[in-house]
Design a protein around this motif. Structure first.
Motif, PDB file in Angstrom:
ATOM      1  N   ALA A 287     -41.693 -34.217  46.540  1.00 55.03           N
ATOM      2  CA  ALA A 287     -42.216 -35.519  46.747  1.00 55.03           C
ATOM      3  C   ALA A 287     -41.942 -36.086  45.798  1.00 55.03           C
ATOM      4  N   SER A 314     -44.356 -31.941  48.237  1.00 53.20           N
ATOM      5  CA  SER A 314     -45.154 -32.891  48.792  1.00 53.20           C
ATOM      6  C   SER A 314     -46.153 -32.032  49.704  1.00 53.20           C
ATOM      7  N   PHE A 349     -39.645 -39.245  46.784  1.00 56.12           N
ATOM      8  CA  PHE A 349     -39.141 -38.844  48.088  1.00 56.12           C
ATOM      9  C   PHE A 349     -37.582 -39.174  48.172  1.00 56.12           C
ATOM     10  N   LYS A 443     -49.176 -41.875  50.111  1.00 60.07           N
ATOM     11  CA  LYS A 443     -48.572 -40.476  50.541  1.00 60.07           C
ATOM     12  C   LYS A 443     -48.710 -39.675  49.181  1.00 60.07           C
ATOM     13  N   ILE A 444     -48.591 -40.312  48.118  1.00 63.44           N
ATOM     14  CA  ILE A 444     -48.985 -39.630  46.698  1.00 63.44           C
ATOM     15  C   ILE A 444     -50.019 -40.367  45.955  1.00 63.44           C
ATOM     16  N   THR A 475     -49.961 -35.672  48.645  1.00 60.96           N
ATOM     17  CA  THR A 475     -49.536 -35.100  47.292  1.00 60.96           C
ATOM     18  C   THR A 475     -50.426 -35.649  46.263  1.00 60.96           C
TER      19      THR A 475
END
Lengths: 548, 292
Positions: A287, A314, A349, A443-444, A475
């Protein structure tokens, strides 16, 4: 003869129907060290502020307060000192020496007297080296020591402290408590302190008072209070040794320190040995990937981050641990693109941060919870703030309730929605800030010291919330001082030292291998249980084999 | 005794004297001495990089003023050439150079002043006049960096949630206004806490004294007397017309007499006093260190 006597104290804030303090009675011996514990909102701050008449809150008060043989209202200001939570906003002036002199100036002392008092206090507290500095150049721990010292210049008989270590890292906190204990032991100053972080403070206290919803529900020596609280949810806040003692059936006297905890385990479980099994870690797509990243804040300053390489998979929760000033927050800032490395590459990413144009990195990919969550809030109520932030993402206003509901339920912030963000406690602010960030469906998630100032119950909720997020494939990268929290949540931990991340391991291997930088449970398990770093693991091993 | 080790009062008298003389005595030798004195003290107090920047800016200012003056002033008796039918005179160039010298000297003295007068020394000076102002100043100096840091924090936090939208001009203005109002809210909140801390430390319970860790010693008094004595030589010479100097219509010939030489010498001592004190201090220190 008691120094402070509180009898049947009741207090109600204006406009509130519930009593903030309800029939509180206790007394303090001169020279005692008393710990006041209780969940957030149990009335600890209210009680402490009422005892300091200059800052007593407005409201309806009844009951009697006496200091020595006189009512509290009649006593001179300098007999009771007060240290509040925030190291920052308590400092009034722009020089350390002036801050020390401030209280004495207010008492109208002459220059010669002030000079002597300030000088001897500064040398007692070891302030000599930063005596001429601007408070801005001090660390949090130094600021809080300055606040304590500037109160001690007024030579109080008693000091009241309201969660003084909540904003400090564990090493600075331990140092602060040790200094406080020293003042108490060597000068005979009476101490009444409220705290969330009990690992050091609880065993250090002579007496413990427990507040719950404005009532005093227990009081006595630390061991008596341990015993009294066995069945109470507040027990989760007590030191690791006591928690292990309770979950193993409360045999014998309650251990409070690591040393006593080890003795307890050896006495009652002499033959038990064992090893905690952990699932092996499997790598997945990266990630975040840092490659030989270096960064410094100023051309002439030293490197804060030096050729750091780090790969976060990730869907994992990654914890970066380390000392104050080791570059933990800077590492997060580099990943978040708030600071730019002068060499090396930082990829999210697979794309470098500069390849994300405009706001595309922040809009749906990555969010960052800063150490001080107040910086995130812009509106006058939590609800407005959440809604505005949702609309700013370019989403239609109608979808807000649906999207928000899930997170509001997970973090249980529904009762807070109509409050002003600044009026919330640290833990509540943290939760609202997280809801605001998670609504963006990132996503993070980057967390900077997420447990700072949280009480045990909030921390437990945060652990659960992080587990939920992990199941959803988020993540999480966090930097923290809180080794217990990292052991409870992280998939992998790394130690940041000398600008690099050393020794990335799964928490059990990481903490079982460390001697100093490890959890209290791991210290207790050393030599007896392998690969064991959490209270629950020790309990499971003891129970499992005791039954056989 | 260097300026930094003197009582701020002495430093204030010193800088006031030097600045007034530099600004109001247009004698080229006085200005040259003043410039050299300012450079010498800056060389001791400023970092090499800072000094280099200061000198670069000074040179630029000096050249600019010298070059521009003749374009506006056509006085003087020695035309060098004609531009648009107007004479460009030697005297105008020299006058520009004189004014340039003055501006540059004042700039460098102010630089030295800012290096000597750290905030706490300024607060001390105010404190002697009015203790209340000093406290206000002190709290303000504590507060401003805090406010600036919080502003940075808010900007960073808002950036990471994409609220400083770079979509359009109007969006950006709105984002800045929102952050500004959040900053105001934060500062009120923090001011309330500071006020509480002040009351908890007994602010407002009675008569207040003003403490300072600096004191006015005998040698500070002597130093003030020396500075005043040296500085007085110049105004006396000015009143006696010993330092008269004119650029227009023709540049005055400088003739040395006992009086103006004495005044210039006194001013030179004054201008080089801080640098001399720095050198003296270092020599003394080297000597003491050799005994360790």
């Amino acid at each position: 003869m008691e120094l402070l006597q509180v009898e049947n104290l009741n207090f109600t804030y204006p406009g509130s129907r519930e009593k903030a303090l309800n029939g509180v009675s206790f007394s303090l011996e001169p020279g005692s060290f008393t710990l006041l514990m209780g969940a957030s909102g149990s009335g600890k701050t209210t009680l402490l502020q009422i005892l300091k008449k200059e800052i007593a809150p407005f409201g309806e008060k009844s009951g009697s307060l006496r200091l020595g043989d006189r009512p509290l209202e009649e006593m001179a200001t300098d007999r009771i000192g007060y240290v509040a939570q925030s190291p920052e906003s308590q400092i009034v002036t722009d020089r350390v020496w002036h801050e020390l002199a401030f209280g004495a100036e207010n008492m109208g002392l002459e220059s010669e007297e002030i000079r002597l008092r300030v000088g001897e206090t500064a040398s007692y507290f070891g302030i000599g080296e930063w005596y001429h500095r601007h408070p801005d150049t001090l660390s949090g721990g130094q600021k809080q020591l300055l606040n304590l010292a500037s109160v001690m210049v007024m030579r109080p008989e008693m000091i009241l402290l309201d969660e003084p270590t909540a904003q400090l890292d564990p090493i600075a906190a331990a140092n602060f408590i040790a200094t406080l204990k020293k003042i108490n032991r060597e000068l005979g100053v009476t101490v009444l302190i409220s705290e969330h972080r009990l690992e050091e403070c609880f065993p250090a206290a002579d007496r413990v008072l427990v507040l719950e919803k404005g009532r005093l529900i227990a009081g006595g020596t630390p061991k008596e209070v341990c015993f009294a609280l066995r069945e109470h949810p507040l027990f989760a806040a007590l030191p690791s040794a006591a928690r292990i003692w309770r979950s193993l059936g409360s045999k014998g006297e309650c251990p409070l320190t690591v040393k006593e905890g080890r003795e307890f385990l050896h006495r009652f479980f002499p033959t038990v040995q064992g090893k905690t099994e952990t699932k092996p870690f499997t790598e997945s797509a990266a990630a975040v990937e840092l490659q030989a990243v270096s960064f410094r804040y100023d051309r002439t300053a030293p490197d804060v981050v030096r050729e750091m390489s780090l790969r976060v998979n990730s869907g994992e929760i990654f914890a970066v641990l380390g000392e104050n000033g080791s570059g933990k927050s800077t590492t997060l800032r580099l990943i978040a693109g708030l600071s730019k490395p002068y060499t090396g590459s930082c990829r999210v990413f697979g794309k470098t941060i500069s390849q994300y144009k405009g706001n595309s990195l922040y809009r749906e990919l990555l969010v960052f919870l800063p150490q001080d969550p107040t910086a995130l809030f812009l509106e006058n109520t939590v609800e407005d703030d959440l809604r505005e932030s949702f609309c700013l993402m370019g989403k239609p206003r109608e979808e807000y309730p649906e999207c928000a509901a899930k997170w509001i339920d997970l973090f249980e912030i529904a009762p807070l929605l109509n409050r002003h963000p600044y009026d919330l406690s640290g833990g509540e602010q943290q939760k609202c800030a997280l809801v605001k960030l998670l609504m963006r469906a990132p996503k993070i998630l980057l967390l900077d010291e997420p447990t700072k100032g949280l009480d045990a119950a909030f921390k437990q909720k945060l652990v659960q919330a992080l587990h939920v997020l992990r199941q959803e494939g988020m993540t999480v990268i966090m930097v923290t001082h809180d080794v217990e929290f990292a052991a409870d949540t992280a998939d992998r931990c790394g130690l940041l030292f000398d600008g690099k991340v050393l020794a990335v391991e799964q928490p059990n291997r990481f903490f079982a291998g460390n001697m100093f930088y490890t959890t209290a449970a791991a210290r207790m398990a050393r030599g007896k249980f392998e690969n064991t770093v959490r209270c629950a693991e020790i309990t499971a091993l003891c129970k499992g084999q005791a039954e056989i | 005794m260097t300026l930094q080790r003197c009582n701020p009062f002495v430093a204030a008298v010193y800088f006031l004297g030097v600045l007034l003389i530099t600004m109001f005595v247009p004698h080229p030798i006085i200005l040259a001495v003043s410039l050299l004195g300012a450079v010498s003290i800056c060389a001791f107090l400023a970092t090499a990089r800072d000094l280099w920047r200061g000198l670069r800016l000074s040179l630029f200012l000096f050249c600019l003023i010298t070059a521009v003056n003749p374009l506006f002033s056509h006085n003087g008796v020695t035309p060098l050439f004609y531009m648009n039918g107007n004479p460009v005179t030697l005297e105008a160039y020299l006058y520009g150079a004189g004014i340039g010298l003055m501006v540059v000297s004042v700039y460098l003295w102010c630089k030295a002043l800012s290096l000597v007068f750290t905030a706490d020394r300024a607060v001390y000076l105010f404190g002697k006049a009015t203790p209340k102002t000093a406290l206000v100043l002190s709290t303000a100096l504590r507060y401003i960096p805090m406010l600036r840091r919080q502003a940075d924090r808010i900007a960073d936090a808002q950036k990471t949630i994409g609220c400083t939208a770079s979509d359009g001009y109007w969006d950006r203005v709105k984002a800045i206004l929102r952050m500004f109002s959040a900053l105001i809210g934060w500062s009120l909140e923090s001011a309330v806490e500071t006020a509480k801390a002040m009351r908890a430390k007994g602010y407002g319970i009675g008569r207040r004294t003003a403490y300072s860790d600096l004191s006015f010693r005998l040698r500070d008094g002597l130093m003030t007397a020396v500075c005043l004595g040296l500085a007085c030589a110049v105004p006396i010479a000015v009143l006696r017309h010993d330092l008269d100097f004119a650029y227009y219509p023709a540049v005055t010939r400088i003739e040395f007499s006992v009086w103006n030489t004495a005044a210039i010498a006194a001013f030179a001592v004054l201008a080089f006093l801080p640098a001399g004190a720095e050198i003296g201090e270092r020599v003394k220190w080297n000597y003491y260190r050799s005994k360790i």
